[in-house]
Design an enzyme around this catalytic site. Structure first.
Site, PDB file in Angstrom:
ATOM      1  N   CYS A 101     -53.064   4.015  23.464  1.00 60.32           N
ATOM      2  CA  CYS A 101     -52.903   4.863  22.289  1.00 60.32           C
ATOM      3  C   CYS A 101     -51.722   5.789  22.581  1.00 60.32           C
ATOM      4  O   CYS A 101     -51.776   6.603  23.501  1.00 60.32           O
ATOM      5  CB  CYS A 101     -54.198   5.639  22.084  1.00 60.32           C
ATOM      6  SG  CYS A 101     -54.176   6.655  20.624  1.00 60.32           S
ATOM      7  N   CYS A 112     -54.077  18.355   9.731  1.00 58.85           N
ATOM      8  CA  CYS A 112     -55.427  17.896   9.389  1.00 58.85           C
ATOM      9  C   CYS A 112     -56.422  18.799  10.127  1.00 58.85           C
ATOM     10  O   CYS A 112     -56.274  19.025  11.335  1.00 58.85           O
ATOM     11  CB  CYS A 112     -55.628  16.436   9.797  1.00 58.85           C
ATOM     12  SG  CYS A 112     -54.380  15.341   9.102  1.00 58.85           S
ATOM     13  N   GLY A 160     -49.360  13.268  16.968  1.00 60.48           N
ATOM     14  CA  GLY A 160     -48.258  13.182  16.006  1.00 60.48           C
ATOM     15  C   GLY A 160     -48.480  12.208  14.877  1.00 60.48           C
ATOM     16  O   GLY A 160     -49.359  11.356  14.926  1.00 60.48           O
ATOM     17  N   GLU A 161     -47.675  12.385  13.827  1.00 60.92           N
ATOM     18  CA  GLU A 161     -47.680  11.482  12.670  1.00 60.92           C
ATOM     19  C   GLU A 161     -46.537  10.477  12.889  1.00 60.92           C
ATOM     20  O   GLU A 161     -45.349  10.837  12.762  1.00 60.92           O
ATOM     21  CB  GLU A 161     -47.498  12.299  11.383  1.00 60.92           C
ATOM     22  CG  GLU A 161     -47.036  11.526  10.168  1.00 60.92           C
ATOM     23  CD  GLU A 161     -47.929  10.348   9.786  1.00 60.92           C
ATOM     24  OE1 GLU A 161     -49.133  10.523   9.581  1.00 60.92           O
ATOM     25  OE2 GLU A 161     -47.394   9.223   9.678  1.00 60.92           O
ATOM     26  N   SER A 192     -50.386   4.129  12.636  1.00 58.38           N
ATOM     27  CA  SER A 192     -51.238   4.876  11.715  1.00 58.38           C
ATOM     28  C   SER A 192     -50.418   5.907  10.944  1.00 58.38           C
ATOM     29  O   SER A 192     -49.350   6.329  11.388  1.00 58.38           O
ATOM     30  CB  SER A 192     -52.362   5.571  12.480  1.00 58.38           C
ATOM     31  OG  SER A 192     -51.870   6.738  13.086  1.00 58.38           O
ATOM     32  N   SER A 215     -55.159   6.816   7.375  1.00 53.64           N
ATOM     33  CA  SER A 215     -56.289   7.731   7.548  1.00 53.64           C
ATOM     34  C   SER A 215     -56.695   8.267   6.184  1.00 53.64           C
ATOM     35  O   SER A 215     -55.949   9.044   5.582  1.00 53.64           O
ATOM     36  CB  SER A 215     -55.887   8.891   8.462  1.00 53.64           C
ATOM     37  OG  SER A 215     -55.522   8.389   9.719  1.00 53.64           O
ATOM     38  N   LEU A 216     -57.856   7.865   5.725  1.00 48.62           N
ATOM     39  CA  LEU A 216     -58.307   8.259   4.382  1.00 48.62           C
ATOM     40  C   LEU A 216     -59.236   9.469   4.479  1.00 48.62           C
ATOM     41  O   LEU A 216     -58.994  10.498   3.889  1.00 48.62           O
ATOM     42  CB  LEU A 216     -59.038   7.064   3.751  1.00 48.62           C
ATOM     43  CG  LEU A 216     -58.841   6.820   2.274  1.00 48.62           C
ATOM     44  CD1 LEU A 216     -57.388   6.856   1.868  1.00 48.62           C
ATOM     45  CD2 LEU A 216     -59.479   5.482   1.901  1.00 48.62           C
ATOM     46  N   CYS A 334     -60.376   9.969  19.288  1.00 48.77           N
ATOM     47  CA  CYS A 334     -59.544  10.250  18.116  1.00 48.77           C
ATOM     48  C   CYS A 334     -59.622  11.720  17.733  1.00 48.77           C
ATOM     49  O   CYS A 334     -60.707  12.284  17.632  1.00 48.77           O
ATOM     50  CB  CYS A 334     -60.027   9.433  16.925  1.00 48.77           C
ATOM     51  SG  CYS A 334     -59.544   7.735  17.060  1.00 48.77           S
TER      52      CYS A 334
HETATM   53  S1  SF4 Z   1     -52.108  13.891  14.672  1.00 46.28           S
HETATM   54 FE1  SF4 Z   1     -52.838  12.676  12.904  1.00 46.28          FE
HETATM   55  S2  SF4 Z   1     -54.844  13.537  12.427  1.00 46.28           S
HETATM   56 FE2  SF4 Z   1     -53.798  15.029  13.743  1.00 46.28          FE
HETATM   57  S3  SF4 Z   1     -52.810  16.483  12.316  1.00 46.28           S
HETATM   58 FE3  SF4 Z   1     -51.322  14.876  12.802  1.00 46.28          FE
HETATM   59  S4  SF4 Z   1     -51.557  13.350  11.167  1.00 46.28           S
HETATM   60 FE4  SF4 Z   1     -53.376  14.639  11.124  1.00 46.28          FE
END
Ligand code: SF4
Length: 342
Positions: A101, A112, A160-161, A192, A215-216, A334
Site C-alpha cells: 500500500c 476526510c 495522500g490522494e 484509489s 471511496s464512497l 485503512c
Molecule cells: S488520505 Fe484518502 S481518506 Fe485520507 S483524507 Fe486523503 S483522500 Fe481522504
C-alpha cells in the site's frame, strides 16, 4: 525509464545503452548502492553518483503487526515523512502473496474526517522516485530474509490522494510495470480516489488497464458532505456520472470503498440506498468496518451489523465483500497512516 537514464549518461560521455543496465540494477535487482552494479565501470558509477539520487528516502522505523503486516516509515531528503504498508496473504502459496500500500503525498489536503492522514494536513506531493522507492526498498529489505521476495500487487491507498499527484503516480505505475524492472502486472495495480471528477477523466485518458477504487463511504449527499469535504465540490450524482464515463472508456469495472461507521451509515436503509445508487453499474463494493483514529464519533459497528449490511447489498444484486482488516494494532489499516516522526 531506461532511455531517460541512457540520455543522461550520454550527456556525460557515457554509452546510452548503459541506461538499460542501470534500470535493471535499480528496478529489478533493487540494488541499494552503485557499488553493487558489477557490470558498470568506475567511470559510469561516478557519473551516476553525480547525476542521480539512488535512495531518495531512508527507513526510520519498521513495525510488525500480529497478523504479519509490516509498516514502514520513511524519511525523505527534506525530512518529510511518509509510510507504506506490506500485506501478506498467508495460506495462498500462489502468485498473489504480497501487496504494498503506497503513499503518494506527505499528508493529504482532502480532509476526510475519519482519516488520520487527513487530520495531519498536507505538506507536498511525493516524486515518482519517492513512490517507486517504497517498493524497491521494501523488496531489498525483505529479500534479506526471504530470497526471491517479490511484490505482486500495488495499491495506491496509503497517505495522500493519488489523483492529486497524477503525473508522478502514472510514471510510477509505468516504471513498476516495466518488463525489465519489477514487472508488476498492470491489472494488479489499484489506484484509489476520494472522488475528484476531472482527475478521474484524466486517468481514463491514460489508457492504463488498472483498477480504479472510488471511496464512497455514504449513499447520499447529506451523509457524505459530513465526512468527505470533496462531496461539496463533486456531489454523488456528478461523481457517479464520471464513474460511468470511466467504465465506458476503459471497459473496467470500478471498486467502490465503503467505510462502515457505527450509527452513521450502517443501517439497512443506507445499504438499500447504496444498492440503488450503483444499480446497473459494472462495479463491486468493498465494505470496510472503519478503523479507529482516536475519534469516538467514528467507530466500527458490531460484525453482525456489518454482515446484515452486506446481505442487503447482495440481495439487491450488488457484488460486495467485507474487506479483511490487517495491521490495525500498528496503525497500518485503512485511514490510520499518519507518518509521525519525532
Ligand atoms: S488520505 Fe484518502 S481518506 Fe485520507 S483524507 Fe486523503 S483522500 Fe481522504
Amino acid at each position: 525509464m531506461p532511455q531517460e537514464i541512457g540520455k543522461v549518461l550520454e550527456t556525460a560521455g557515457e554509452k546510452g545503452y548503459r541506461g538499460r543496465q542501470v534500470f535493471q540494477w535499480v528496478q529489478d535487482k533493487a540494488a541499494q548502492s552503485w557499488r553493487e552494479m558489477r557490470n558498470l565501470s568506475m567511470e559510469t558509477k561516478t557519473v551516476l553518483d553525480e547525476r542521480f539520487l539512488l535512495q531518495p528516502a531512508r527507513l526510520v522505523r519498521e513495525r510488525l503487526s500480529r497478523d504479519g503486516t509490516r509498516k514502514y516509515l520513511w524519511l525523505m531528503q527534506d525530512r518529510q515523512a511518509a509510510e507504506s504498508v506490506l500485506l501478506y496473504h498467508f495460506g495462498d502459496a500462489t502468485k498473489d502473496r504480497h501487496t504494498i500500500c503506497l503513499s503518494t503525498q506527505v499528508g493529504c489536503p482532502m480532509g476526510c474526517v475519519f482519516c488520520a492522514t487527513g487530520k495531519q494536513g498536507f505538506a507536498r506531493n511525493l516524486s515518482a522516485a519517492e513512490i517507486t522507492g517504497q517498493v524497491l526498498d521494501i523488496t531489498a529489505i525483505r529479500r534479506k530474509d526471504e530470497p526471491g521476495f517479490k511484490i505482486n500487487n500495488l495499491v495506491f491507498m496509503g497517505m495522500g490522494e493519488p489523483l492529486l499527484n497524477l503525473p508522478a503516480v502514472v510514471k510510477s505505475i509505468k516504471i513498476l510495470n516495466h518488463k525489465e524492472g519489477q514487472n508488476i502486472g498492470i491489472r494488479r495495480v489499484t489506484v484509489s480516489t476520494c472522488g475528484l471528477v476531472p482527475q478521474i477523466e484524466l486517468l481514463a485518458a491514460e489508457g492504463l488497464d488498472i483498477v480504479l477504487a472510488v471511496s464512497l463511504h455514504a449513499p447520499n449527499d447529506e451523509l457524505r458532505n459530513q465526512i468527505m469535504p470533496v462531496n461539496k465540490q463533486y456531489p454523488l450524482e456528478v461523481l457517479l456520472e464520471a464513474c460511468r464515463g470511466y467504465i465506458a472508456k476503459t471497459g473496467r469495472r470500478i471498486t467502490f470503498e465503503y467505510a462502515l461507521i457505527k450509527n452513521f451509515n450502517d443501517t439497512k436503509t443506507e445499504a438499500r440506498q447504496l444498492a440503488q445508487l450503483l444499480r446497473g453499474m459494472s462495479a463491486n463494493v468493498n465494505i470496510i468496518p472503519v478503523n479507529s483514529v482516536n475519534d469516538e464519533r467514528y467507530s466500527k459497528p458490531p460484525m453482525q451489523e456489518v454482515y446484515k449490511f452486506l446481505e442487503v447489498l447482495k440481495a439487491a444484486g450488488v457484488q460486495a465483500v467485507v474487506r479483511e482488516e490487517k495491521g490495525s494494532d500498528i496503525e497500518a489499516a485503512c485511514g490510520q497512516l499518519a507518518g509521525k516522526v519525532r
